[in-house]
Each structure stands twice: as structure tokens, then as C-alpha cells.
Design a protein around this motif. Structure first.
Motif, PDB file in Angstrom:
ATOM      1  N   THR A 123      48.278 -40.213   8.242  1.00 57.13           N
ATOM      2  CA  THR A 123      47.530 -41.478   8.201  1.00 57.13           C
ATOM      3  C   THR A 123      48.411 -42.615   8.709  1.00 57.13           C
ATOM      4  O   THR A 123      47.998 -43.450   9.526  1.00 57.13           O
TER       5      THR A 123
ATOM      6  N   THR B 157      47.870 -49.750   6.187  1.00 57.00           N
ATOM      7  CA  THR B 157      46.419 -49.546   6.071  1.00 57.00           C
ATOM      8  C   THR B 157      45.835 -50.338   4.890  1.00 57.00           C
ATOM      9  O   THR B 157      44.810 -49.970   4.346  1.00 57.00           O
TER      10      THR B 157
ATOM     11  N   ARG C 209      43.848 -42.397   3.230  1.00 57.55           N
ATOM     12  CA  ARG C 209      43.669 -43.629   2.448  1.00 57.55           C
ATOM     13  C   ARG C 209      42.910 -43.319   1.165  1.00 57.55           C
ATOM     14  O   ARG C 209      43.230 -43.828   0.091  1.00 57.55           O
TER      15      ARG C 209
ATOM     16  N   PHE D 123      42.510 -39.704   8.912  1.00 60.60           N
ATOM     17  CA  PHE D 123      43.139 -41.008   8.638  1.00 60.60           C
ATOM     18  C   PHE D 123      42.546 -41.621   7.366  1.00 60.60           C
ATOM     19  O   PHE D 123      43.252 -42.006   6.442  1.00 60.60           O
ATOM     20  N   GLN D 124      41.223 -41.680   7.326  1.00 60.32           N
ATOM     21  CA  GLN D 124      40.578 -42.286   6.151  1.00 60.32           C
ATOM     22  C   GLN D 124      40.751 -41.426   4.909  1.00 60.32           C
ATOM     23  O   GLN D 124      40.842 -41.944   3.799  1.00 60.32           O
TER      24      GLN D 124
END
Ligand code: FUC
Length: 814
Positions: A686, A394, A346, A342-343
Motif C-alpha cells: 500500500t 494514505t 488501508r 492498496f485500499q
């Protein structure tokens, strides 16, 4: 030498041990990708980038390779691909479709409506920086990592009793790629750095600088017109630095820093008049006086101003290297790897799409080839849009800037396309574009005859408004949205059976409804088109209302909107992909275009259209799970919107697995595999994880709508919801144990929770949400063609609450 008294050493030791514990395990940071060996190929190398320049770090001890990219190095030059002979054939294909002569329509489309001359230009590598270290063949203690919390890569190892370290970053503030070489013994840095490129025209070394000058390729009848320069300079602590045409020789230094700048002559899609060399020189001259540490400090500061906005915790980080964790993810309980993925998505968006740079292409900014897969350009029948799905949720909204620039550009180049090819007002483009903003059909009519990407692109403008409430932004882009609608108004055709207004000719992206060797995709009234047009018209009606402007245009759209085809449920209980009931239950095609209405179109709600919700679910079940990388990423979002966290997580497990065969997966460097590498799957996943944690459509903010059983406890902070809200949550066993809402712009905050919440600041929600950014897209009544499948929906109980908020205020609810 500094010495510490014994007591201080002890305290220092305790402090180090404590901070390691706080990070989970000794030496392992939850935000690190790390490996025990150098990259054996490109898909193992680690990406760094600042939106303009990118690097892939291989980390070989004897020969470091940093593969280099600059976002504006593309083949060809300013051009468009408008087919001036197409108009009569559009009319012909349209007429054949109206007469239900589908095969003939496809044949005519293939024959006359293919690309003329070129199918778009390729995004190209700049070249490579090689650094040779003789005698570093046998090494121990090898480690290579990428810290995505500070956008810095490191390689370290021991050779002949000396511990060496290399650090890399692409400075956000100085726009240079930086390399620091150091050792734990003095005078041990001996190496030669060289620049190389298959696009090089010449390489020279003068006044302490190595200059590689290159030129973008000639491609499909277009002359290569991009000129670029890559510059390298070095500084050392001790020892010597010598520069000549062969490269930079560093001898007997204690440490050394290499600075690398890159620039091209590209100004915009129709102007390539800049001087690449003076641009690159200027960047270098500004950066070179600044030290590695100084540039690194400002780099980390800028990077973290984005990265730190959202924190997710799904458990503690496993101690194994990342490639091993990927191999074991499907069978191990390692939820933290999903958090890292997920990160990482980003991280990739921050590094490949900065305000003023180019939009992230099929590979973001990282491409090691002269012609990457699908030219590494922009495919806008899903892939480019997917790249930007996580941008709002996000909390990276500024990073949409390059996408909005791309949309503005094609709203200009697409005017001639609309006029010449379709005799229509407004603007349009087909399913691809490139840095030159081409708008014509590419690849062939089967794939390329898709005229509604303008509506999908405009959805991103509208979503940005819904998340931020920024009316000045909406007013600025309203003409772009209106131009797309004008085009669609002009091309809508009355279909013969019901008199509905449909887009014709078109395709349900890349998918055939008559399968076989001469498969037919060309159609009229594909469900996705209907949803896109319905969505765009609705957005404009709402936008005109909010801007108190253009009422008569909005009214004319409302009249047309009522004549669009409703969604239909077909004989298998599926959401029909086409106007006629042509779906097959054994069809596992990667595109799930008709499910646009579920996500990201937000038109299908379990609470207001349960039959469509069920039908969308049936369609997705028929399609199956395993597919190409981006397709699985889309399905994660879809299962999240179907409120099934376990199925969404199953797809995440299917995606984060080693690449074997032709279905998608994840490369050792965490890049998504179509295969080959395509970055949309990273961004899509993500986004999917964000949608599992929080959804904010359908009139409310749904907290933890799709948490899988495996994510027993966790926390997230800073996720964005429409209406300018951000949400922090902790949970245990599916129950929220902490809830904080920050209101950016005030207004009613309606939350939906799967548990009862008692707090005097919450009121039981009644009626419509008064917040205008939570208006519901009221869709037409669906048509149901079958009675056999039960289309009712059984949902877990949930509770709706309203919270009146003030701009800038924070509310602790649980
Ligand atoms: C579309 C997809 C392919 C690929 C390409 C870049 O054509 O159908 O799977 O992602 O874009």
C-alpha cells in the motif's frame, strides 16, 4: 406489504441500474473481496476488526466459524529479558571486531549473547464462534464477501428454497462483534451458536449469556497471566432463544442477532490488574440494547471517517471473484486489483491499529494459533516499521497512536537494557519486542544482536511531525528521541581503519557477510546503522532548532555526526552493505537493509547524490525481485524511489500472485504471504503504491514520480504530502490533467512535475524550499571505490514550482 405504482417501479429500476453502472459493473463493487465458495482454510477466511477485537469469517453454510482475536491476549506476563551477564561479552565481541577477528566475534556472540530464558511471548487467538445450521449442506447461489468500504462481511446462499444471509462486523463504536442471521422466509432461522477455545478454562451459560473464560499460555519460563472472557448473547425476531452452557439455541426465528464481547485483565505492559469479566460484561450491557442497524450505522460512520479520505481509481473492476483475479493478475490487464490491494492495506490498518489499542503485530490483529509464526509479535528490524509506512501518506495518521505508545513503553523498559547490557545512558532494544515490551536479544546473536531499532522507531515520530507540523507532538516525544541518541552516543566506537565512529557490535539485519554454515553477521559499522544514526542525529538537530530548545545537545550531535562513516560505492558499482566491500552480486537475501537510505530513510536523492542513487539501483538489481512478501513490498517502495514505475509494478505483480513454494505472494483472502501470512507485505505494498503516485522528500512534492505504463489513466485524491498538504490528481498518458492541492497548515508548497504547468499562482522555484518541513538531509560526501560502472543518472526532465499557501485553503492548479 408495500406496493409501488408501475411508474415508480420503472424509475427505481433505472436508478438501480444507474448506480450499478456507476460502480463499474452490475453487482460488483470496486471495494469488495468476494468468492463463490466458503473458506477452506484460514488464509481464505475474511478479516474484520476494530483495533481491539478481530474475526476471521469462514462462511461455511452448515457450520459458520468466526475465529476470534482480542489484541491483548498474549502468553506469559509482565517481564523483561535483560541479560545481566552480557556486558563483558559485548566488550569482548567489540574488541574482536576491532581486531578483524570476525569468526571469533560471531562465535563469542553466539555463545554468550543469546536469549536467556525466553525469546518473547506469543500473541494468541481468543477462540472461535461456531454456529451450526443443520440441513444446510446442499446450497446454491453461494456468495461470500467483504466490503472494505464499510467494513462489513456477508455470506449468502440458498438452501431448500430459502435464501439465507449472514452479516458480520466488529463495531468501532460499541466494541462488539456482531452477527445477523436472516432469511427470505419467516421462521427459518434455526441454529446453535457455541464458543470454543484451546485456552478455555471454563464455559458457562447464565442469564442469557454464554461466557467463555480463558487464560493466556505459559511460555518459555513465563507463567500465563492474561485472563480473558468472551461473552455471547443473542436476540431474535420471532422464534425462541435459549442459553445454557452448551451454547445459544435459536429456533424458528425470522432473523437473529448475536452480540459478542471480549476483554482481558491487561491494563499496560506492567499492570494486569483489570477484571476481564466485568469489562466484557460492561461492553456487552452497553451494546446489547442497541440494534444491529444502529450499531452498524455508527460503525460505518467511524470507519468511513478514515477510509474515505483517500480515493484511488486505476480502472474498472473485473467481474471475476477475487481469488480468480489474483490467479490472473500477472497476465491480465486488471490494474483495479492493485487499487483494491492498496485500499485493502488501508482497511487492514484501520481495523488493526486504533488509537488506544495495541500496535499492529506481524499479523495485524488476526492470528488463529496459540503460537503463530515468529510468535506473531513485533519484529522491529523492518516488519513493525513497514506496518506503519502507509499511515501518513494514505492519511491515517491517528492510527500511529499505538505505535507511538509502543515506542514510549520501550523507551522506558529499554533504559535498563542500555545500562545493564551496554553501560550506556538512554534507551535501546534489540530486534524484537512483544506486549510486555521486552528489550533483550531474541533468537540468537546472529539475528538478534542489532541495537539500532530505537533510531528506526524514532524516525516514525519525526515523520509524523514532518507530515503534520505538530510541534506539541514533537515536544512531547523529543525526550524519547533524545534518549535513543544518548544511547547511540555512548556506544559509538572508533573503528581502526579510518577513525570513523561506528555502532559495534551489530548486524546488517539477519544478513551474513561471511556466508556458509557458520555464517558471520556480527559486524561493526553496517551501512544501515550508519544511515540510522545519521538520520536520528539530523532529526534531533532539526527538532531542537524547531523547538528552540536544547541547542548544546544538538551541537554535540553535529560534532559526532561529522565523524560517522559516509556511504560507499563498492567494486561492483553497488552501495556497500558493510564498511568493507563484501557484497556479492549473486546474493538474493531478503533484507535490503543498506537501502534504508533510499527508502524509508530519504537520504539518497537522484538530484543531489546521483552516484549513490545509481549504486542503490545496482544493489537492488543484484538482489533480484522475487523474495518473501515483505521484501518484495519493500522493493516496490525502492523502485518507486528509483523513479521506475514499470519495475515497481512488476514487483506488485510478483506480490499479487498465488503462493507457490517458498517465495512470497498473496493468499486468496488478499493477505500477504511471507509465506506464511505476514501483514507487513500488505502495508508495504500500500505504501509502495502511494510512493508511485506521490513523493514528498528531497525538498519538494514530486507528482506522479513512478507511474507504470499500464496505469494509462487514473485518479487519486487525498494523498498526504509532508508539510500538511493533500493532493488530488487525475492523469492520462503520464500527463496530469487535474491537480488540486489542499494546504492544511500553510507555508510554501514546492512541487516537482514531469511536465510544464502554466498557472499564474505558481512561481518558478529558486534556491532552497523555505518550508522548514522540507529541509533536506545533507549527507556526507560518498566514497566511490570503482570507476568501471557508469554511476551517472539520466532522469526525465522535470520542473519545480513554488506555491505560497494559506492554512485551510485549496488551490486548483490544473
Ligand atoms: C525477520 C525476517 C523474516 C521474518 C521475521 C518475522 O526475521 O527476516 O523474514 O519476516 O522477521
Amino acid at each position: 406489504m408495500i406496493t409501488f405504482p408501475k411508474k415508480q417501479i420503472l424509475l427505481l429500476g433505472i436508478a438501480i441500474a444507474f448506480s450499478s453502472l456507476a460502480q463499474g459493473q452490475t453487482g460488483i463493487n470496486r471495494n469488495k473481496l468476494w468468492y463463490n465458495q466458503p473458506a477452506a482454510n484460514w488464509n481464505q477466511a475474511l478479516p474484520i476488526g476494530n483495533g481491539r477485537i478481530g474475526g476471521m469469517i469462514f462462511g461455511n453454510p452448515a457450520q459458520e466459524r468466526v475465529q476470534l482475536n482480542e489484541a491483548t491476549i498474549w502468553g506469559g506476563g509482565p517481564n523483561n529479558t535483560i541479560d545481566s551477564a552480557a556486558k563483558p561479552h559485548i566488550d569482548e565481541v567489540r574488541a574482536l571486531l576491532a581486531q578483524k577477528k570476525y569468526t571469533e566475534a560471531q562465535q563469542a556472540a553466539n555463545k554468550y549473547l543469546g536469549p536467556k530464558g525466553n525469546s518473547g511471548m506469543p500473541y494468541q487467538l481468543a477462540g472461535n464462534l461456531y454456529i451450526n445450521f443443520s440441513g444446510h449442506e446442499d446450497v446454491t447461489d453461494y456468495r461470500r464477501d467483504l466490503d472494505i468500504s464499510n467494513a462489513t462481511a456477508t455470506v449468502s446462499y440458498t438452501s431448500n428454497g430459502v435464501h439465507y444471509k449472514r452479516e458480520f462486523f466488529t463495531s468501532f463504536s460499541g466494541n462488539v462483534l456482531m452477527v445477523r442471521l436472516s432469511a427470505d422466509k419467516p421462521g427459518m432461522i434455526n441454529c446453535v451458536a457455541k464458543l470454543q477455545s484451546p485456552l478455555a478454562v471454563q464455559t458457562t451459560g447464565r442469564q442469557g449469556t454464554v461466557i467463555l473464560s480463558g487464560k493466556g499460555s505459559d511460555h518459555e519460563n513465563q507463567k500465563g497471566q492474561i485472563r480473558f472472557d468472551v461473552l455471547a448473547r443473542a436476540k431474535s425476531d420471532g422464534g425462541t432463544v435459549e442459553v445454557d452452557t452448551a451454547g445459544i439455541a435459536i429456533s424458528k426465528a425470522n432473523s437473529a442477532v448475536i452480540y459478542l464481547s471480549m476483554a482481558t485483565n491487561f491494563v499496560n505492559y506492567h499492570n494486569i490488574s483489570a477484571n476481564a469479566l466485568s469489562r466484557a460484561m460492561n461492553i456487552m450491557d452497553k451494546a446489547y440494547p442497541r440494534s444491529f442497524d444502529e450499531l452498524h450505522r455508527s460503525h460505518v460512520q467511524l470507519f468511513q471517517s478514515y477510509f474515505n479520505r483517500v480515493k484511488l481509481n486505476l480502472g474498472s473492476a473485473a467481474v471475476q471473484p477475487t481469488d480468480e483475479r489474483i490467479r490472473n493478475f500477472a497476465t491480465n490487464d486488471d490494474a483495479q486489483l492493485a487499487e483494491l490491494y492498496f485500499q485493502f492495506g488501508r482497511y487492514l490498518l484501520i481495523c488493526s491499529s486504533q488509537p488506544g489499542s495495541q500496535a499492529a503485530n506481524l499479523q495485524g490483529i488476526w492470528n488463529g494459533e496459540l503460537k503463530g509464526p515468529w510468535d506473531s509479535k513485533y519484529t522491529i528490524n523492518i516488519n513493525t516499521e513497514m506496518n506503519y509506512w502507509p499511515s501518513e501518506t494514505t492519511r491515517l495518521p491517528e492510527l500511529n497512536g499505538p505505535l507511538f505508545d509502543l515506542i514510549s513503553d520501550v523507551s522506558v523498559t529499554g533504559k535498563a537494557e542500555a545500562k545493564v547490557m551496554y553501560g550506556a545512558r538512554g534507551w535501546m532494544l534489540h530486534h524484537n519486542t512483544d506486549i510486555w515490551r521486552i528489550t533483550g536479544i531474541v533468537d540468537g546473536a546472529f539475528w538478534g544482536l542489532w541495537p539500532t531499532s530505537n533510531a528506526w522507531l524514532c524516525q516514525h515520530i519525526w515523520e509524523h511531525y514532518l507530515f503534520t507540523g505538530d510541534k506539541a507532538f514533537l515536544a512531547k516525544y523529543y525526550p524519547v528521541m533524545k534518549g535513543a541518541a544518548r544511547y547511540l552516543m555512548d556506544v559509538l566506537q572508533k573503528e581502526p581503519d579510518h577513525g570513523w565512529l561506528v555502532v559495534s557490535p551489530s548486524v546488517s539485519p539477519e544478513h551474513e557477510y561471511i556466508p556458509g554454515r557458520d555464517g558471520v553477521s556480527v559486524t561493526a559499522g553496517a551501512t544501515m546503522d550508519n544511515q540510522l544514526v545519521y538520520g536520528l542525529f539530523t532529526e534531533i538537530i532539526h527538532a531542537a532548532g524547531d523547538l528552540k530548545n536544547d541547542k548544546s545537545f544538538a551541537d554535540s550531535l553535529a560534532v559526532l555526526r561529522a565523524k560517522l562513516p559516509p556511504m560507499q560505492v563498492g567494486k561492483y558499482g553497488q552501495l556497500q552493505e558493510w564498511l568493507d566491500d563484501l557484497d556479492r552480486t549473486d546474493d538474493d537475501h531478503r533484507h535490503v537493509s543498506h537501502l534504508y537510505g533510499l527508502f524509508p530513510g530519504n537520504q539518497i536523492s537522484p538530484y543531489r547524490a546521483p552516484e549513490l542513487f545509481s549504486a542503490a539501483k545496482n544493489s537492488l538489481l543484484y538482489r533480484g525481485d522475487v523474495s518473501t512478501g515483505w521484501s518484495m513490498a519493500w522493493k516496490i517502495n525502492l523502485w518507486a524511489h528509483l523513479l521506475d514505475g514499470n519495475h515497481a509494478y512488476k514487483l506488485i505483480k510478483d506480490q499479487i500472485k498465488p503462493v507457490t513454494g517458498r517465495s512470497g505472494g498473496t493468499y486468496p483472502n488478499f493477505f500477504d504471504a511471507h509465506p506464511p501470512f505476514q501483514i507487513d507485505g500488505n502495508f508495504g505494498c500500500t505504501s509502495g503504491i502511494a510512493e508511485m503516485l506521490l513523493q514528498s522528500y528531497d525538498g519538494s512534492i514530486h507528482l506522479l514520480p513512478a507511474i507504470p505504463d499500464d496505469w494509462k489513466t487514473g485518479s487519486v485524491s487525498g494523498l498526504a504530502a509532508r508539510g500538511g498538504f493533500t493532493v488530488d490528481m487525475e492523469w492520462a498518458d503520464h500527463r496530469i490533467t487535474k491537480l488540486v492541492i489542499h494546504s492544511g497548515i500553510g507555508g510554501n508548497c514546492r512541487i516537482r512535475a514531469n511536465q510544464q504547468i502554466t498557472n499564474s499562482i505558481l512561481k518558478k522555484a529558486l534556491g532552497q524550499n523555505s518550508n522548514p518541513l522540507y529541509r533536506i538531509i545533507d549527507i556526507q560526501k560518498p566514497i566511490i571505490h570503482q570507476n568501471e560502472k557508469d554511476l551517472s543518472v539520466k532522469l526525465p526532465e522535470s520542473w519545480l514550482y513554488d506555491l505560497k499557501t494559506q492554512p485551510g485553503k485549496t488551490y486548483r492548479i490544473i
